[in-house]
Design an enzyme around this catalytic site. Structure first.
Site, PDB file in Angstrom:
ATOM      1  N   HIS A 151      62.919 -81.746 110.079  1.00 30.24           N
ATOM      2  CA  HIS A 151      63.621 -80.275 109.778  1.00 30.24           C
ATOM      3  C   HIS A 151      62.649 -80.105 108.555  1.00 30.24           C
ATOM      4  O   HIS A 151      62.986 -80.821 107.371  1.00 30.24           O
ATOM      5  CB  HIS A 151      64.982 -80.129 109.452  1.00 30.24           C
ATOM      6  CG  HIS A 151      65.154 -78.801 109.050  1.00 30.24           C
ATOM      7  ND1 HIS A 151      66.282 -78.532 108.079  1.00 30.24           N
ATOM      8  CD2 HIS A 151      64.780 -77.347 109.510  1.00 30.24           C
ATOM      9  CE1 HIS A 151      66.409 -77.333 107.871  1.00 30.24           C
ATOM     10  NE2 HIS A 151      65.619 -76.609 108.688  1.00 30.24           N
TER      11      HIS A 151
HETATM   12 CA    CA Z   1      59.831 -79.371 111.976  1.00 27.19          CA
END
Ligand code: CA
Ligand code: TV1
Ligand code: ZN
Length: 397
Positions: A189
């Site tokens: 992320h």
């Molecule tokens: Ca990513």
């Protein structure tokens, strides 16, 4: 080396200072400078540099880093060495493996190594230089494979990232561009970039990643995380998260990517795009868990390029160095419009050719034959697309 002609109608620049190759996170640390050496070797041996403007950018200054980072953190990075770190911060000398991460996030993931500051300033200098070339329209597409370190926070190192070159490059773009779209295909992320622009409607952040709050780093980025909740905050709905399970393949990823990115571009109407191309989303990555092939990863780059907007392309993660190099060389060829003409067999004479022996000397080994089954169902994928469309409806008009 053979030479490739420049693309027609647009300019591509390659920003690379080979000084980044001199850093070492440590013998067993998965982040290897070698992947950048191999990438450079492929780009040069295919003759792709002849189709680009090539720059060796200077290192970023402390003042430039402080445009995002806290002064005391920049000072810390500029003075910390493996020799003085325990003297400066005795509280770091804890635990059996080395130091606790209480001070500015340093620890096992983000060790203090010799030349750390020079390394950070060098990869960041390249991203800022690339952004400047886009701003003054000397480039239409600018590439920095040594950048893309998306986890670094204002005053904290995290996940192998110390300085957030992406945030600094976007801040540079925002001087000339009203709206910047950030897209992140690293398997992790893009939390540092997301956090930096959480409360603004001038930057839209879209991250595709493996999501498992309990076990997969950094544990953030669920579908429902779309910006601040307060109705008056301009950043509300300007974050898109695409959480995935293990084993997503080329076909599923392309379908999802296109059905998220196209409506996002049409709705948000960015004037520049930053694409983080972390190659740990490939199959056979040492830390990743997806099943993408080099072409599947590259299709994301082709798709974003097809919108014809000014584009900053950075690297990121990637822990099987030879495949990182294959991916970023292939993506360089896409960006200069030479992917159809490049020989998939690696150049016969090139430095470090032996590194590519295992899968055969090809740009496109089969990376999908792996240990991971695709745990993303059709229903999972459709749910994400529906959620994104509903979210985008709020920012129309
Ligand atoms: Ca990513
Ligand atoms: C030293 C030596 C450090 C061997 C770290 C894998 C190592 C990892 C190592 C490692 C490793 C992570 C966590 C740890 C949660 C932390 C560039 C308890 C074999 C952009 C960063 C991943 C990804 C961090 C960076 C992650 C990027 N995974 N061996 N560390 N703490 N940290 O899980 O997005 O690719 O693994
Ligand atoms: Zn990653």
């Amino acid at each position: 080396a053979n030479s490739i002609s420049r693309p027609k109608g647009y300019r591509v620049s390659w920003h690379y200072n080979p000084a980044v190759e001199n850093h070492h996170f440590g013998q067993t640390h998965p982040m290897k400078p070698w992947r950048l050496t191999l990438t450079k070797s492929l780009v040069l041996s295919y003759g792709m540099h002849t189709a680009m403007d090539t720059y060796i950018p200077r290192a970023a200054t402390k003042e430039e880093l402080a445009e995002f980072h806290k002064d005391s953190y920049v000072d810390f990075l500029s003075v910390a060495t493996p020799q003085n770190i325990y003297e400066m911060y005795p509280e770091l000398a804890a635990g059996p493996t080395g130091y606790s991460s209480a001070i500015f996030g340093v620890g096992d993931d983000c060790p203090i190594f010799d030349g750390l500051f020079a390394f950070c300033a060098t990869y960041t200098g390249a991203s800022i230089d690339a952004a400047r070339k886009l701003c003054n329209k000397q480039s239409d597409i600018a590439i920095n494979w040594s950048g893309g370190l998306h986890h670094a926070k204002k005053a904290e190192a995290s996940g192998f990232c110390y300085v957030n070159d992406i945030v600094l490059a976007i801040l540079q773009l925002l001087r000339h561009h009203p709206r910047v779209l950030y897209i992140d295909i690293d398997v992790h992320h893009g939390d540092g970039v997301e956090q930096a622009f959480w409360s603004t409607d001038r930057v839209m952040c879209v991250s595709f990643h493996k999501y498992d709050r309990e076990v997969f780093f950094p544990g953030t980025g669920p579908l429902e995380s779309t910006g601040p909740i307060h109705p008056d905050n301009p950043g509300k709905n300007y974050t898109i998260n695409v959480p995935l399970n293990d084993g997503i393949d080329d076909e599923g990823y392309a379908y999802l990517f296109q059905n998220v990115v196209e409506p996002t571009i049409k709705t948000f109407n960015p004037t520049a795009i930053v694409l983080q191309c972390g190659a740990d989303s490939l199959g056979h990555d040492r830390l990743g868990c997806f099943n993408l092939n080099i072409r599947g990863h590259g299709n994301c780059v082709s798709f974003v390029k097809s919108f014809g907007l000014p584009m900053l392309v950075v690297g990121g993660g990637g822990y099987t160095p030879r495949n990182v190099a294959r991916a970023w060389a292939h993506e360089t060829s896409i960006l200069i419009g030479a992917d159809k003409t490049l020989n998939p067999d690696l150049p016969e004479f090139m430095p470090h050719r032996e590194a590519f022996r295992r899968e055969g000397f090809t740009l496109f080994p089969n990376l999908s034959a792996w240990k991971k089954d695709n745990m993303n169902t059709r229903a999972d994928v459709e749910k994400i697309i529906r959620h994104v469309r509903e979210q985008l409806a709020y920012i129309r008009g």
